[in-house]
Design a protein around this motif. Structure first.
Motif, mmCIF file in Angstrom:
data_model
loop_
_atom_site.group_PDB
_atom_site.id
_atom_site.type_symbol
_atom_site.label_atom_id
_atom_site.label_comp_id
_atom_site.label_asym_id
_atom_site.label_seq_id
_atom_site.Cartn_x
_atom_site.Cartn_y
_atom_site.Cartn_z
ATOM 1 N N UNK A 53 1.008 -1.125 -0.339
ATOM 2 C CA UNK A 53 0.437 -0.220 0.341
ATOM 3 C C UNK A 53 1.013 1.515 -0.148
ATOM 4 N N UNK A 54 1.182 2.037 -1.316
ATOM 5 C CA UNK A 54 1.652 2.766 -1.228
ATOM 6 C C UNK A 54 1.575 4.558 -1.575
ATOM 7 N N UNK A 55 -0.176 4.544 -1.302
ATOM 8 C CA UNK A 55 -0.792 5.563 -1.047
ATOM 9 C C UNK A 55 -2.365 4.856 -0.599
ATOM 10 N N UNK A 56 -3.224 5.952 -0.149
ATOM 11 C CA UNK A 56 -4.248 5.253 0.125
ATOM 12 C C UNK A 56 -5.302 5.000 -0.858
ATOM 13 N N UNK A 57 -5.248 5.825 -1.976
ATOM 14 C CA UNK A 57 -5.793 4.930 -3.505
ATOM 15 C C UNK A 57 -4.954 3.845 -3.908
ATOM 16 N N UNK A 58 -3.346 3.714 -4.146
ATOM 17 C CA UNK A 58 -3.376 2.986 -5.061
ATOM 18 C C UNK A 58 -1.838 2.208 -3.960
ATOM 19 N N UNK A 59 -2.116 0.856 -4.185
ATOM 20 C CA UNK A 59 -1.314 -0.472 -3.893
ATOM 21 C C UNK A 59 -0.678 -0.959 -5.299
ATOM 22 N N UNK A 60 0.530 -1.265 -4.564
ATOM 23 C CA UNK A 60 1.628 -1.705 -5.796
ATOM 24 C C UNK A 60 1.865 -2.741 -5.290
ATOM 25 N N UNK A 61 1.159 -3.610 -6.670
ATOM 26 C CA UNK A 61 0.293 -4.911 -6.554
ATOM 27 C C UNK A 61 2.229 -5.893 -6.250
ATOM 28 N N UNK A 62 1.819 -6.783 -6.750
ATOM 29 C CA UNK A 62 2.855 -8.630 -5.869
ATOM 30 C C UNK A 62 3.735 -8.734 -7.229
ATOM 31 N N UNK A 63 5.033 -8.139 -7.433
ATOM 32 C CA UNK A 63 5.575 -9.155 -8.152
ATOM 33 C C UNK A 63 7.247 -10.021 -8.063
#
Length: 261
Positions: A99-109
């Motif tokens: 979770x980078x920001x409240x509205x953005x999640x960096x997906x598993x990679x």
């Protein structure tokens, strides 16, 4: 007649120029190739995997991500000629969602390889790369070359501002105690930018028509070599001496050659 001679000479010169240009293009194709550098993560001799218990210094750890910047990649030939990939920043990682920001999640990679194109043909005996982000880019995050971004969860944030990059990050938990303890091992700050030089046991041969491969071992256990994570489970800018030790481990202990193809 004079005009006819001039036109004829111009046509001959133009034909020669076109022929030379075609030869030059073909020559470039004939004297360059591609190279892949693989970073194979291990814990000792075991393959690294997320949320899997590994015993390190008598403690059982489960990690949820391993991430680090590889930058300023260079290959040095047996003639001491250096091929340098300028402004090269590659985020190597094996991570769950962040979770980078409240509205953005960096997906598993999972990413363990980088591909270098148009490498001059030759016999290369050394690889050089850095772990982290150089001061020019680290101090000015508006310069976003390569894969640099503020949306990958690899930045430090102060008062809601992205201030600099995290160079490397290993997080998880120590599950040996009855109540698991969160662990976090990070490097950053310009003073902890490190350059790794590896002399290859056999030459990496780059030629047209094939992809040369350099396979490196990345020993996660060596990231925390000589560090007591029981006493200090969190390593960051607030523990500068330990952060420097981790940076030195990346430089001196973490990377070894697995094979050259």
């Amino acid at each position: 007649m004079k005009n006819f001679k001039n036109i004829t000479l111009a046509l001959i010169a133009l034909t020669a120029l076109n022929s030379c240009s075609n030869d030059d293009v073909q020559a470039i194709a004939d004297v360059s190739g591609s190279t892949q550098i693989n970073f194979d993560s291990k814990v000792g001799t075991a393959d690294f995997a997320l949320n899997t218990p590994f015993t390190i210094s008598g403690q059982s750890y489960q990690f949820d991500h391993l991430r680090y910047w590889v930058s300023d990649v260079k290959l040095v030939s047996d003639k001491n000629v250096t091929y340098a990939l300028s402004n090269s920043f590659f985020l190597m990682e094996e991570t769950s969602d962040i979770l980078v920001q409240e509205t953005f999640t960096y997906k598993a990679n999972k990413r363990e390889a980088i591909d270098l194109k148009d490498v001059p043909s030759g016999s290369y005996t050394k690889v050089i790369f850095s772990i982290g982000v150089d001061a020019t880019h680290n101090d000015n995050m508006s310069i976003q070359d390569g894969e640099l971004s503020q949306l990958n969860g690899m930045t430090n944030v102060s008062w809601m501002w992205h201030t600099s990059y995290i160079f490397s990050s290993l997080t998880g938990k120590n599950v040996t105690p009855d109540t698991p303890v969160a662990v976090s091992v990070e490097t950053g700050l310009n003073a902890n930018y490190r350059t790794v030089e590896i002399t290859l046991p056999t030459a990496l041969i780059v030629s047209a028509g094939k992809t040369a491969k350099l396979n490196l071992n990345v020993d996660v256990e060596k990231i925390i070599k000589d560090i007591d994570l029981v006493a200090k489970p969190k390593i960051s800018a607030s523990t500068p001496e330990l952060m420097t030790k981790v940076a030195d481990n990346y430089k001196n202990n973490v990377f070894t050659v697995k094979s050259v193809e």
